[in-house]
Design an enzyme around this catalytic site. Structure first.
Site, mmCIF file in Angstrom:
data_model
loop_
_atom_site.group_PDB
_atom_site.id
_atom_site.type_symbol
_atom_site.label_atom_id
_atom_site.label_comp_id
_atom_site.label_asym_id
_atom_site.label_seq_id
_atom_site.Cartn_x
_atom_site.Cartn_y
_atom_site.Cartn_z
ATOM 1 N N HIS A 93 34.613 5.352 -29.815
ATOM 2 C CA HIS A 93 34.977 4.542 -28.646
ATOM 3 C C HIS A 93 34.169 3.247 -28.599
ATOM 4 O O HIS A 93 33.019 3.198 -29.036
ATOM 5 C CB HIS A 93 34.736 5.346 -27.357
ATOM 6 C CG HIS A 93 35.732 6.427 -27.124
ATOM 7 N ND1 HIS A 93 35.583 7.696 -27.642
ATOM 8 C CD2 HIS A 93 36.914 6.430 -26.445
ATOM 9 C CE1 HIS A 93 36.631 8.431 -27.280
ATOM 10 N NE2 HIS A 93 37.447 7.684 -26.556
ATOM 11 N N GLU A 192 36.609 3.573 -13.517
ATOM 12 C CA GLU A 192 36.805 2.401 -12.671
ATOM 13 C C GLU A 192 36.398 2.692 -11.226
ATOM 14 O O GLU A 192 36.451 3.827 -10.764
ATOM 15 C CB GLU A 192 38.291 1.985 -12.656
ATOM 16 C CG GLU A 192 38.837 1.574 -13.989
ATOM 17 C CD GLU A 192 39.001 2.751 -14.937
ATOM 18 O OE1 GLU A 192 39.325 3.870 -14.470
ATOM 19 O OE2 GLU A 192 38.790 2.547 -16.139
HETATM 20 I I1 8IG Z 1 40.682 11.272 -19.704
HETATM 21 O O1 8IG Z 1 40.606 7.536 -15.070
HETATM 22 C C1 8IG Z 1 40.353 9.569 -18.760
HETATM 23 N N1 8IG Z 1 39.866 8.528 -19.404
HETATM 24 N N2 8IG Z 1 38.927 4.276 -17.798
HETATM 25 N N3 8IG Z 1 39.775 5.920 -16.409
HETATM 26 C C2 8IG Z 1 39.347 5.518 -17.629
HETATM 27 N N4 8IG Z 1 39.338 6.310 -18.681
HETATM 28 C C3 8IG Z 1 39.773 7.561 -18.507
HETATM 29 C C4 8IG Z 1 40.221 8.050 -17.297
HETATM 30 C C5 8IG Z 1 40.222 7.183 -16.184
HETATM 31 N N5 8IG Z 1 40.577 9.321 -17.473
#
Ligand code: 8IG
Length: 271
Positions: A93, A192
């Protein structure tokens, strides 16, 4: 004569080397189709076909160790019908801070291994309250809020139709109930705020996550056809009154695993 300056090998060269070692390790000279399995998609791997080899990414040049619980740093070679699948059971990531080349190294390796098509999956938050945890959504476009690119220099790659309309059509023929959405990649690793989720909606987003867009760009640069599928594992922050929690995300993935495995295994022969 002066010695020529020595540069580190380019990321494309490292990917060529990884693909060559992959061919040796798997005994498969060329792979046809790559899949990257994100959060909640791992159990689907067992439904794709017969695994003929599984290797640790760390045995190949350019890969770093997996960092997220529920992601295993493995690549599987799977024989499915007349196709050789290259299945990445984890990804690097952007939020790991290893740089964009590390994020897209699997994609470049898949391209160098012969793959013409890549299926990028992820787990994400959904903005549509109708998307219950466990709902798969086809990615029709993206908004990359990382501010980064895997490309360097005057390389003006066209991203019109980045997420192949043809492949989305194939998926919707199989499962007409599949919705489509615009995926917004935030840098992470924090989720977020509710205000950021509202912003994502205002700028045209339907899904929020921390992966996929940089990989899709690298795949397009390499000339691959891209299918993106998000598994909505949670309502995005502020959409429901539930707090977000990584364990619940993994549980939503486990609960949806059979449907995702069924979807992918029926899709793969048609891609
Ligand atoms: I699984 O709600 C997962 N990955 N940014 N926001 C973000 N990444 C995520 C989320 C989420 N759920």
């Amino acid at each position: 004569m002066n010695a020529p300056p020595s540069y580190d090998p380019s990321p494309y060269t490292v990917a060529e080397q990884a693909a060559s070692q992959l061919a040796t390790a798997t005994g498969v000279e060329r792979h046809d189709l790559a899949l990257v399995l994100g959060s909640g998609w791992l159990p689907a791997a067992d439904m794709l076909g017969e695994s003929t080899a599984e290797i640790a990414t760390t045995d190949l040049p350019g890969f770093s160790a997996a960092a997220v619980a529920g992601h295993s740093g493995k690549i599987r070679s799977i024989r499915a019908g007349d196709k050789n699948l290259l299945v990445f059971l984890s990804r690097t990531h952007y939020y790991e801070g290893k740089g964009v080349d590390a994020v897209v190294h699997g994609v470049r390796t898949a391209a160098a291994a012969g793959c013409h098509t890549i299926v990028l999956t992820n787990g994400c938050g959904g903005l549509d309250p109708d998307w219950a945890p466990g709902t798969p959504v086809l990615i029709k476009d993206h908004i990359n809020l990382t501010g980064a690119s895997p490309l360097v220099g005057a390389n003006f790659v066209d991203l019109t139709d980045l997420y192949s309309a043809r492949l989305r059509g194939v998926a919707r023929e199989l499962d007409p109930s599949l919705d489509e959405g615009v995926y917004v990649q935030f840098p992470g690793p924090h989720y977020e705020t509710p205000a950021e989720v509202r912003m994502a909606g205002i700028i045209g987003g339907d899904l929020v996550g921390m992966s996929t867009t940089l990989e899709a760009i690298a795949a397009r640069e390499a000339g691959m056809e891209v299918l993106g599928i998000s598994l909505v594992t949670n309502a995005a922050a502020g959409i429901s009154d539930q707090p977000l929690n990584h364990e619940e995300v993994l549980e939503a993935g486990r609960a949806a695993a059979t449907r995702m495995g069924d979807l992918l295994s029926r899709l793969v022969p048609r891609l």
